[in-house]
Design a protein around this motif. Structure first.
Motif, short mmCIF file in Angstrom:
data_model
loop_
_atom_site.label_atom_id
_atom_site.label_comp_id
_atom_site.label_asym_id
_atom_site.label_seq_id
_atom_site.Cartn_x
_atom_site.Cartn_y
_atom_site.Cartn_z
N UNK A 1 4.23 8.02 -5.30
CA UNK A 1 4.18 8.44 -3.90
C UNK A 1 5.22 7.67 -3.07
N UNK A 2 5.23 6.36 -3.23
CA UNK A 2 6.17 5.54 -2.46
C UNK A 2 7.62 5.87 -2.81
N UNK B 1 14.22 2.98 0.12
CA UNK B 1 13.33 1.87 0.49
C UNK B 1 12.67 2.07 1.85
N UNK B 2 13.36 2.71 2.78
CA UNK B 2 12.77 2.94 4.09
C UNK B 2 11.58 3.87 4.02
N UNK B 3 11.69 4.93 3.21
CA UNK B 3 10.56 5.84 3.02
C UNK B 3 9.38 5.10 2.40
N UNK C 1 5.71 4.66 4.14
CA UNK C 1 4.49 5.15 3.50
C UNK C 1 3.51 4.00 3.25
N UNK C 2 4.03 2.84 2.86
CA UNK C 2 3.13 1.71 2.64
C UNK C 2 2.48 1.28 3.96
N UNK D 1 -2.21 0.96 7.50
CA UNK D 1 -2.83 1.29 8.78
C UNK D 1 -4.20 1.92 8.59
N UNK D 2 -4.34 2.72 7.51
CA UNK D 2 -5.64 3.33 7.23
C UNK D 2 -6.71 2.29 6.94
#
Length: 383
Positions: free
Chosen positions: A326-327, A365-367, A371-372, A377-378
Motif C-alpha cells: 500500500x505504501x 517516498x512522499x506518497x 499514507x503512513x 492519524x486513524x
C-alpha cells in the motif's frame, strides 16, 4: 519531510524519510538462480464481508502486482502462504486465483508455480486427503503452471506415522506428469503443521522427507524449506539427489543461503521478495556476473526488515507485506482478506515503514509518507 512514529515503549520519535528511492537497473532473466516471489492478494475494500466470509479479491490490483513481479524478472509462487492461503483465502478463492494468474502469466511470459494443498477439507481419511490433493493438482495442471505440493493440515491431523506421509506423497508423485516442488512449512508459519513427516523431532522428520524424495527423484524439481534454520537447510540441500534443487524459504538467512558456498547454494521461493522485488532482482543480477560481494552488499541490509516482518507470531507477516504494498503504491488501501490488517500493532507497522523507507523501497517516498501519516492519524497519533 518528517514524520512522528510510535515506538514500542509508548513514546513518539521523529523520523526523516529517505528523499530518493532505490533505483533498479533494467535487466534480463536471471541465469544463476531460479527465484520466485510468493505474492500477496489484494482485498476488495468495498466488499460487504466479515472475517469469516469467503475472500473478496480485487482481481485487477492482484494481477497488476503479479505483473510488477514478473517485470523485475522474478517468478511468481501463487496461492501460497503469502496469499493468505488458509488464513482468509479458501480453496475456491485460491482456484480462481490460480486460473487468473495462469492466464496472465501466459499473456506476459511470466514464470508461475502454484500451491497445491487440501484446504477444501478439514479432516478425513487418507483417501479423502489424497483425493483433495488430486483435485487441486488437476486445477494447476489444467492452468499449465508448475505445482508446489504444500503441507496439509488435514494430513498432519490424520497421519499416524511416517508411513502415511510416504503413502500420500508417493502416490501423488507417481501420478504427476511434471516434476513438482515439495514444500516443508514449519510450525512457526502454521502451528497446525507441528510434527509434519510423522515426527516432532526435526532430524527424524528430515530422514522421512529425504526418503520420499529419493524414491521419486525424477518427479521432484526441488524442495522449499521454510524452517528458519540455515544450518538445517544447508545440511539438507547437501543430501539431495543430483538435479533436485533447494529453494530457500528462510526469510531470516536468505542472503547467505542464496549466495551459497563451495558445496552448493539455494535457489529462492520467498515471501519477503514480495516487498523487496526490485532490490532482490538487482542483487541476483550481481550473482549472474559472479559478483557475490555486490549481491551481499545489496541484500544483507534487507534482513533487518525481513526479521521484523516475520517476527513471532510469524504467520502474521502478511500484514506487514500488505502494508508495504500500500505504501509503495501497488494498491489503493490497507485492507486484507479476513481482516488481517489488524494482526500487527501500530508500533510494529511504524517500524516496518521506517525500515522499508531506509532501504528505498517506496518508488514515491512522499506518497508513502502521506499514507503512513493517514494511518497514524486513524490511531490518534499527532503530527
Amino acid at each position: 519531510m518528517t514524520i512522528r512514529l510510535p515506538s514500542s515503549d509508548g513514546t513518539l520519535r521523529t523520523y526523516d524519510p529517505r528523499p530518493e528511492p532505490f533505483r533498479a537497473a533494467a535487466g534480463t532473466a536471471f541465469t544463476s538462480r531460479t527465484v520466485f516471489s510468493a505474492a500477496h492478494v489484494v482485498a476488495d475494500p468495498y466488499a460487504d464481508v466479515s472475517p469469516d466470509s469467503p475472500a473478496a479479491v480485487d482481481w485487477d490490483a492482484t494481477l497488476a502486482f503479479r505483473r510488477h513481479l514478473w517485470a523485475q524478472g522474478l517468478g511468481v509462487a501463487e496461492a501460497m502462504d503469502t496469499a493468505q492461503r488458509g488464513m482468509g483465502l479458501d480453496w475456491a478463492g485460491a482456484a480462481e486465483l490460480i486460473r487468473r494468474s495462469a492466464a496472465e502469466a501466459k499473456a506476459v511470459g511470466g514464470r508461475l508455480a502454484c500451491g497445491v494443498g487440501t484446504d477444501q477439507i478439514t479432516g478425513g481419511s487418507l483417501t479423502d486427503i489424497r483425493a483433495a490433493y488430486e483435485e487441486q493438482l488437476a486445477v494447476v495442471a489444467e492452468s499449465g503452471a508448475q505445482a508446489i505440493l504444500m503441507a496439509s493440515r488435514a494430513l498432519a491431523a490424520t497421519a499416524t506415522g511416517p508411513e502415511d506421509y510416504q503413502e500420500i506423497y508417493g502416490h501423488l508423485l507417481r501420478q504427476s506428469a511434471e516434476p513438482v516442488v515439495l514444500h516443508w512449512l514449519g510450525p512457526m508459519f502454521d502451528p497446525a503443521l507441528e510434527g509434519y513427516w510423522g515426527s516432532a523431532d526435526l532430524d527424524t522428520a528430515t530422514e522421512v522427507f529425504l526418503e520420499v524424495i529419493a524414491a521419486h527423484p525424477d518427479k521432484v524439481d526441488g524442495i522449499k524449506i521454510s524452517l528458519l534454520d540455515a544450518g538445517r537447510e544447508i545440511a539438507l540441500r547437501r543430501r539431495l539427489p543430483q538435479g533436485v534443487r533447494c529453494y530457500t524459504g528462510d526469510d531470516f538467512h536468505y542472503p547467505e543461503l542464496i549466495a551459497g558456498d563451495e558445496r552448493g547454494f539455494s535457489h529462492a521461493l520467498l515471501g519477503i521478495f514480495d516487498p523487496l522485488a526490485p532490490l532482490a532482482a538487482q542483487a541476483v543480477r550481481h550473482l549472474d556476473t559472479g559478483d557475490v560481494s555486490g549481491f551481499r552488499q545489496l541484500l544483507d541490509p534487507t534482513v533487518e526488515l525481513s526479521c521484523h516482518l516475520f517476527q513471532a507470531p510469524t504467520r502474521f507477516y502478511k500484514t506487514g507485506v500488505v502494508l508495504l504494498a500500500w505504501l509503495a503504491g501497488h494498491q489503493s488501501h490497507f485492507t486484507m482478506v479476513g481482516g488481517l490488517q489488524s494482526a500487527r500493532s501500530l508500533p510494529h507497522l511504524a517500524r516496518a515503514y521506517e525500515l522499508a523507507d531506509g532501504l528505498g523501497l517506496f518508488p514515491d517516498p512522499g506518497l508513502a509518507e502521506d499514507r503512513m501519516k493517514t494511518l497514524l492519524a486513524l490511531y490518534g497519533v499527532p503530527q
